[in-house]
Design an enzyme around this catalytic site. Structure first.
Site, PDB file in Angstrom:
ATOM      1  N   GLY A   1       0.783  -1.233   0.000  1.00  0.00           N
ATOM      2  CA  GLY A   1       0.000   0.000   0.000  1.00  0.00           C
ATOM      3  C   GLY A   1       0.808   1.272   0.000  1.00  0.00           C
TER       4      GLY A   1
ATOM      5  NE  ARG B   1     -16.304  19.080   2.733  1.00  0.00           N
ATOM      6  CZ  ARG B   1     -17.205  18.224   2.275  1.00  0.00           C
ATOM      7  NH1 ARG B   1     -18.491  18.530   2.297  1.00  0.00           N
ATOM      8  NH2 ARG B   1     -16.840  17.050   1.792  1.00  0.00           N
TER       9      ARG B   1
ATOM     10  CG  ASP C   1     -25.770  27.416   2.656  1.00  0.00           C
ATOM     11  OD1 ASP C   1     -25.051  28.400   2.405  1.00  0.00           O
ATOM     12  OD2 ASP C   1     -25.319  26.256   2.701  1.00  0.00           O
TER      13      ASP C   1
ATOM     14  CE  LYS D   1     -26.594  23.761   3.820  1.00  0.00           C
ATOM     15  NZ  LYS D   1     -25.621  23.109   2.908  1.00  0.00           N
TER      16      LYS D   1
ATOM     17  NE  ARG E   1     -23.944  20.789   6.839  1.00  0.00           N
ATOM     18  CZ  ARG E   1     -24.046  19.984   5.793  1.00  0.00           C
ATOM     19  NH1 ARG E   1     -24.103  18.673   5.991  1.00  0.00           N
ATOM     20  NH2 ARG E   1     -24.097  20.464   4.569  1.00  0.00           N
TER      21      ARG E   1
END
Length: 294
Positions: free
Chosen positions: A35, A93, A166, A189, A191
């Site tokens: 890997g 994020r 949003d 919106k 969340r």
């Protein structure tokens, strides 16, 4: 300047090199049976400013390691300067702490890239531009929204309604509006921080019998777009399109979005997919020319 063709964005990097009239550097790469990643630069980078074009969509960690290895190899081979061009920047994020014990992951990622040899970074429509303040090197955020809007204008949808999912994304709709010349608006919106589930409502938007294009930076699971499309259909929209810079489209997101009444999903090649119908190459090439001349 030389453009390094990162394994995750080789086709995009080829276009960038052509448009910016830069020499290409190919990367030989493979994954070992255990890997681990292997990379080797097939070109001379000594005393050169190199721009590595490498997106970091899934598998994020592997592509981030490839980027770090390429940057380190460039510096080891005496590159003068390393610019990382990362169209989709993984972990962007995760730029705030919401709950005790969390990490600011994008800060850790960029510190790793700096340690590997990255001197500056160029990205496209990072989720929150304020995250750039956490980076340990100069960083530039480009917007591909005008490119997406121009795509629809050329298809005959000038004057379409540009909708943001949003209020926080209203600036995206406004960028599209500047190109399309029609109206712009946003949904409301909310969340849930723990479950990630969202709910949307429509207030004061007149979309009856109009072509509506939902613009967003990222389409991930598609829940936001599905909810928006259902609202737009109930409000009598004539046609609904979805446009995003980063078409992650995880799992059955594409199927769900189309089933909700969206005619077409248009994304860029920041994340290579069959929905990547707009190339970032002109945007990136112009940015690199500006960096080189500056």
């Amino acid at each position: 300047m030389k453009v390094v063709l990162g394994p995750a964005s080789a086709a995009l990097a080829e276009k960038v090199a052509e448009l910016s009239n830069c020499e290409k550097v190919v990367v030989a790469y493979k994954t070992f049976p255990d890997g681990e990643n292997y990379i080797r630069l097939e070109g001379n980078v000594q005393d050169e400013h190199v721009a590595i074009v490498q997106t970091t969509c899934a598998p994020q960690d592997s592509r981030l390691m490839q980027l770090a290895f390429i940057a380190a190899a460039a510096k080891r081979n005496k590159a003068r300067k390393v610019t990382a061009v990362v169209p989709y920047l993984a972990y962007a994020r995760q730029d705030k702490i919401f709950l005790d014990g969390e990490n600011i992951s994008i800060e850790t990622v960029t510190q790793m890239l700096k340690a590997a040899g990255v001197d500056e970074l160029v990205t496209v429509n990072i989720h929150a531009e304020g995250a750039l303040d956490l980076f340990p090197f100069p960083a530039k955020n480009l917007s591909a929204i005008p490119l997406l809007a121009e795509h629809f204008a050329q298809k005959g949808y000038r004057k379409a309604f540009a909708l943001a999912p949003d209020k926080g994304a209203m600036y995206i709709a406004q960028q599209a509006q500047q190109v399309l010349g029609g109206e712009a608006g946003h949904l409301e919106k909310q969340r849930d921080r723990y479950t990630g589930q969202t709910s949307q409502t429509c207030k004061g938007l007149n979309v009856k019998d109009k072509v509506v294009i939902i613009f967003d930076d990222i389409i991930s699971t598609g829940g936001t777009i599905v909810g928006a499309a259902e609202i737009l259909r109930a409000e009598g929209a004539a046609k609904i399109f979805a446009a995003c810079v980063h078409p992650l489209l995880i799992g059955d997101a594409e199927r769900r979005i189309l089933a909700a009444g969206v005619e077409e999903i248009v994304g860029t090649d920041s994340v290579p997919s069959r929905n990547s119908k707009v190339s970032l190459a002109p945007l990136i090439a112009n940015a690199l020319k500006a960096l080189e001349s500056g």
